[in-house]
Design a protein around this motif. Structure first.
Motif, PDB file in Angstrom:
ATOM      1  N   MET A   1       0.849  -1.176   0.000  1.00  0.00           N
ATOM      2  CA  MET A   1       0.000   0.000   0.000  1.00  0.00           C
ATOM      3  C   MET A   1       0.897   1.242   0.000  1.00  0.00           C
ATOM      4  SD  MET A   1      -3.173   0.956   2.533  1.00  0.00           S
ATOM      5  CE  MET A   1      -3.973  -0.574   2.173  1.00  0.00           C
ATOM      6  N   LYS A   2       0.592   2.179  -0.888  1.00  0.00           N
ATOM      7  CA  LYS A   2       1.331   3.435  -0.923  1.00  0.00           C
ATOM      8  C   LYS A   2       0.628   4.425  -0.002  1.00  0.00           C
ATOM      9  CE  LYS A   2       2.852   2.708  -5.630  1.00  0.00           C
ATOM     10  NZ  LYS A   2       2.695   3.097  -7.021  1.00  0.00           N
ATOM     11  N   ILE A   3       1.418   5.155   0.783  1.00  0.00           N
ATOM     12  CA  ILE A   3       0.874   6.098   1.755  1.00  0.00           C
ATOM     13  C   ILE A   3       1.431   7.480   1.449  1.00  0.00           C
ATOM     14  CG2 ILE A   3       0.681   6.660   4.202  1.00  0.00           C
ATOM     15  CD1 ILE A   3       1.343   3.604   4.673  1.00  0.00           C
ATOM     16  N   HIS A   4       0.520   8.475   1.366  1.00  0.00           N
ATOM     17  CA  HIS A   4       0.909   9.848   1.068  1.00  0.00           C
ATOM     18  C   HIS A   4       0.358  10.774   2.144  1.00  0.00           C
ATOM     19  CE1 HIS A   4       1.907   8.472  -3.004  1.00  0.00           C
ATOM     20  NE2 HIS A   4       0.757   7.832  -2.975  1.00  0.00           N
ATOM     21  N   LYS A   5       1.198  11.695   2.625  1.00  0.00           N
ATOM     22  CA  LYS A   5       0.717  12.723   3.542  1.00  0.00           C
ATOM     23  C   LYS A   5      -0.087  13.743   2.754  1.00  0.00           C
ATOM     24  CE  LYS A   5       4.241  12.751   7.128  1.00  0.00           C
ATOM     25  NZ  LYS A   5       5.246  13.565   7.829  1.00  0.00           N
ATOM     26  N   PRO A  16      -4.061   1.385  -2.374  1.00  0.00           N
ATOM     27  CA  PRO A  16      -3.716  -0.032  -2.266  1.00  0.00           C
ATOM     28  C   PRO A  16      -3.138  -0.582  -3.551  1.00  0.00           C
ATOM     29  CG  PRO A  16      -6.071   0.206  -2.527  1.00  0.00           C
ATOM     30  CD  PRO A  16      -5.502   1.600  -2.438  1.00  0.00           C
ATOM     31  N   GLU A  17      -2.321  -1.613  -3.400  1.00  0.00           N
ATOM     32  CA  GLU A  17      -1.837  -2.344  -4.561  1.00  0.00           C
ATOM     33  C   GLU A  17      -2.904  -3.344  -4.959  1.00  0.00           C
ATOM     34  OE1 GLU A  17       2.196  -3.797  -4.364  1.00  0.00           O
ATOM     35  OE2 GLU A  17       2.650  -2.317  -2.814  1.00  0.00           O
ATOM     36  N   SER A  18      -3.079  -3.508  -6.241  1.00  0.00           N
ATOM     37  CA  SER A  18      -4.093  -4.404  -6.762  1.00  0.00           C
ATOM     38  C   SER A  18      -3.411  -5.581  -7.448  1.00  0.00           C
ATOM     39  CB  SER A  18      -4.967  -3.639  -7.761  1.00  0.00           C
ATOM     40  OG  SER A  18      -5.915  -4.489  -8.327  1.00  0.00           O
ATOM     41  N   TYR A  19      -3.943  -6.775  -7.201  1.00  0.00           N
ATOM     42  CA  TYR A  19      -3.399  -7.986  -7.804  1.00  0.00           C
ATOM     43  C   TYR A  19      -4.487  -8.608  -8.675  1.00  0.00           C
ATOM     44  CZ  TYR A  19      -0.045  -7.151  -4.131  1.00  0.00           C
ATOM     45  OH  TYR A  19       0.878  -6.559  -3.304  1.00  0.00           O
ATOM     46  N   ARG A  20      -4.181  -8.708  -9.968  1.00  0.00           N
ATOM     47  CA  ARG A  20      -5.157  -9.234 -10.924  1.00  0.00           C
ATOM     48  C   ARG A  20      -4.643 -10.543 -11.530  1.00  0.00           C
ATOM     49  NH1 ARG A  20      -7.429  -3.994 -14.180  1.00  0.00           N
ATOM     50  NH2 ARG A  20      -7.565  -2.658 -12.356  1.00  0.00           N
ATOM     51  N   ASP A  21      -5.594 -11.397 -11.801  1.00  0.00           N
ATOM     52  CA  ASP A  21      -5.301 -12.604 -12.553  1.00  0.00           C
ATOM     53  C   ASP A  21      -6.576 -13.017 -13.276  1.00  0.00           C
ATOM     54  OD1 ASP A  21      -6.908 -14.000 -10.714  1.00  0.00           O
ATOM     55  OD2 ASP A  21      -5.207 -14.770  -9.592  1.00  0.00           O
ATOM     56  N   ASN A  22      -6.604 -14.224 -13.820  1.00  0.00           N
ATOM     57  CA  ASN A  22      -7.749 -14.657 -14.614  1.00  0.00           C
ATOM     58  C   ASN A  22      -9.032 -14.806 -13.787  1.00  0.00           C
ATOM     59  OD1 ASN A  22      -6.775 -16.904 -13.246  1.00  0.00           O
ATOM     60  ND2 ASN A  22      -7.375 -18.325 -14.856  1.00  0.00           N
ATOM     61  N   ARG A  23      -8.935 -14.816 -12.464  1.00  0.00           N
ATOM     62  CA  ARG A  23     -10.116 -14.933 -11.598  1.00  0.00           C
ATOM     63  C   ARG A  23     -10.742 -13.591 -11.277  1.00  0.00           C
ATOM     64  NH1 ARG A  23      -7.485 -17.121  -6.559  1.00  0.00           N
ATOM     65  NH2 ARG A  23      -5.957 -15.647  -7.318  1.00  0.00           N
ATOM     66  N   GLY A  24      -9.956 -12.504 -11.391  1.00  0.00           N
ATOM     67  CA  GLY A  24     -10.454 -11.188 -11.022  1.00  0.00           C
ATOM     68  C   GLY A  24      -9.359 -10.359 -10.380  1.00  0.00           C
ATOM     69  N   GLU A  25      -9.692  -9.779  -9.237  1.00  0.00           N
ATOM     70  CA  GLU A  25      -8.779  -8.819  -8.620  1.00  0.00           C
ATOM     71  C   GLU A  25      -8.854  -8.922  -7.096  1.00  0.00           C
ATOM     72  OE1 GLU A  25      -7.995  -4.006  -8.905  1.00  0.00           O
ATOM     73  OE2 GLU A  25      -9.814  -4.857  -9.739  1.00  0.00           O
TER      74      GLU A  25
END
Length: 181
Positions: A1-5, A16-25
């Protein structure tokens, strides 16, 4: 997760970081350890709220006072909003300043709003689903607000006022200098 002030003291944006594959996310939308590392103290959410708004509905600017003041963690599930926070903490270096950012289902940003900030948002799409966690229960006697178009705050809502849809309650909120100063 990237955090910004954010430019308002104690306010943060999380992407948030997103992880995708053939099933979705998949994505992690909250991590207690990361919050503890940033805030330096535990945060315990006790209530989740969700609203569904038509395009150009403006909700806010709201806050709770005293022992019922609320920190919030907010995000958009569907649609998009212009999210606005105003620092109303008299001892804060950013007192009287506001910060706005777009939160959307697409950009997946989450905003942490510490206690002592007034908060509002403008729905930019129909059927926008806005979700937020609170660290204190809602208390009607402690609810306060500031009018959205306060001339001292000069918030740029990025649309014409005549397009905005507000509740009668929000239209009757006091000005910043009447409520806070």
């Amino acid at each position: 997760m990237k955090i910004h002030k954010a430019p308002i003291a104690g306010c943060f944006l999380f992407v948030p970081e997103s992880y995708r594959d053939n099933r979705g996310e998949f994505m992690e939308t909250y991590n207690h350890r990361e919050f503890l590392a940033i805030l330096g103290e535990p945060l315990h959410f006790v209530q989740d709220n969700q609203s569904i708004s038509k395009k150009f509905v403006l909700r806010g600017l709201h806050y709770q006072t005293g022992a019922h003041a609320q920190a919030k963690l907010a995000r958009v599930i569907s649609g998009r909003v212009l999210d606005v926070v105003v620092d109303i903490r008299k001892d804060s270096p950013t007192f009287g300043e506001y910060f706005s950012t777009e939160l959307s289902a697409r950009n997946r940003k989450t905003i942490f709003i510490p206690k002592g900030l007034a908060h509002g948002f403008l729905a930019l799409e129909d059927n926008t689903i806005f979700s937020y966690k609170c660290d204190a229960f809602y208390n009607p006697e402690s609810e306060r607000g500031i009018i959205y178009n306060d001339p001292d705050l000069k918030i740029d809502w990025q649309i014409e006022e005549e397009k905005m849809i507000l509740s009668e309650k929000d239209l009757a909120l006091p000005r910043f200098n009447e409520e806070i100063l």
